[in-house]
Motif scaffolding. Structure first.
Motif, short mmCIF file in Angstrom:
data_model
loop_
_atom_site.label_atom_id
_atom_site.label_comp_id
_atom_site.label_asym_id
_atom_site.label_seq_id
_atom_site.Cartn_x
_atom_site.Cartn_y
_atom_site.Cartn_z
N LYS A 4 13.13 -1.20 -0.89
CA LYS A 4 13.20 -0.49 -2.17
C LYS A 4 11.83 -0.30 -2.82
O LYS A 4 11.74 -0.11 -4.04
CB LYS A 4 14.15 -1.21 -3.13
N ALA A 5 10.78 -0.38 -2.02
CA ALA A 5 9.45 -0.07 -2.56
C ALA A 5 9.36 1.43 -2.80
O ALA A 5 9.84 2.23 -2.00
CB ALA A 5 8.37 -0.52 -1.59
N GLU A 6 8.74 1.80 -3.91
CA GLU A 6 8.64 3.22 -4.29
C GLU A 6 7.18 3.66 -4.23
O GLU A 6 6.31 3.06 -4.88
CB GLU A 6 9.19 3.42 -5.70
N ILE A 7 6.92 4.69 -3.45
CA ILE A 7 5.56 5.21 -3.30
C ILE A 7 5.55 6.67 -3.75
O ILE A 7 6.27 7.51 -3.18
CB ILE A 7 5.07 5.10 -1.85
N ASN A 8 4.76 6.97 -4.76
CA ASN A 8 4.71 8.32 -5.30
C ASN A 8 3.72 9.18 -4.51
O ASN A 8 3.09 8.73 -3.54
CB ASN A 8 4.35 8.27 -6.78
N LYS A 24 6.22 -0.67 -7.04
CA LYS A 24 6.10 0.76 -7.33
C LYS A 24 4.63 1.15 -7.32
O LYS A 24 3.84 0.58 -8.07
CB LYS A 24 6.74 1.09 -8.68
N LEU A 25 4.28 2.11 -6.48
CA LEU A 25 2.91 2.62 -6.41
C LEU A 25 2.87 3.99 -7.07
O LEU A 25 3.54 4.93 -6.62
CB LEU A 25 2.44 2.71 -4.95
N MET A 26 2.10 4.10 -8.14
CA MET A 26 2.02 5.34 -8.88
C MET A 26 1.17 6.37 -8.12
O MET A 26 0.52 6.05 -7.12
CB MET A 26 1.43 5.08 -10.27
#
Length: 239
Positions: A4-8, A24-26
């Protein structure tokens, strides 16, 4: 890569990096090789010199980091803006530091962030922590902070936050500042609302007077104590 890691968009991740679960990586950041992003953390800046990015910023009322690597002017300005957003526009904050050059740099960076959020700053410059606590008890300030070289690790710098009454900032308030910092949810005021920087006078004299008033001079005189004082070129020389 954790679950569930989020990478933008526009995020560049080099080899051997570890991205924690639910982190979360912006957008528009870079991670150089061998970087670690902890579980549940929010990363909004590139990781170049730092080894890792932590989920939590505060340890009780203190923020600590490696001098000029984690503790940078950019970090200080952002943290100051988050602290200012938490306290509210139009308030006044008391700041101070020790004699270390990095402390001086970080103190000025924090001030920049605070005034950008519309707060006024009273800068004691070099002052001791007891002096800062005493001045905060005057009731004129919404909060305060002190920057110092870590007493346990010469490579680290500490930023200590105080509540309006001079005690250490409660954990609940520290967490609120932390959320603003990671979420970058702090406004910039219009140019004509930017805060001012002032330099209070006779603060040390007021502290000394109050300290002496609390002593029983006669009892001390009767004991005939011999006292040796070594200021070690520290902030106590200002008292």
């Amino acid at each position: 890569m954790g679950e569930k890691a989020e990478i933008n968009e526009n995020v560049f991740i080099s080899d051997h990096c570890v991205i924690g679960r639910e982190s979360k990586l912006m957008s528009n950041i870079k991670l150089w090789p061998w970087k670690v992003v902890e579980d549940g953390s929010i990363l909004s800046k590139s990781l170049v010199w730092e080894d890792k990015w932590l989920k939590e910023l505060f340890t009780e009322s203190r923020v600590s980091g490696i001098s000029n690597i984690e503790m940078t002017p950019e970090f200080g300005a952002k943290l100051g803006a988050a602290f200012g957003a938490f306290l509210g526009q139009g308030k006044t904050v008391l700041v101070s530091r020790d004699v270390d050059n990095v402390s001086r740099m970080m103190n000025r960076a924090l001030i920049c962030g605070l005034i950008s959020a519309g707060l006024d700053v009273d800068d004691l410059r070099i002052a001791s922590i007891p002096m800062v606590r005493h001045e905060l008890r005057s009731g004129r300030y919404a909060g305060g902070l002190h920057v110092r070289k870590s007493p346990v690790d010469k490579h680290q710098t500490d930023i200590i936050f105080f509540d309006s009454n001079g005690v250490d900032l409660p954990v609940s308030k520290a967490k609120a500042i932390e959320r603003l910092f990671f979420g970058e949810d702090f406004p910039r005021v219009p140019y004509d609302k930017v805060g001012t920087i002032n330099f209070p006078v006779r603060v040390a004299e007021g502290y000394v007077e109050k300290f002496l008033e609390s002593l029983n001079i006669e009892i001390i005189r009767k004991q005939g104590f011999k006292i040796v004082v070594d200021y070690s070129n520290g902030v106590a020389v200002t008292i």
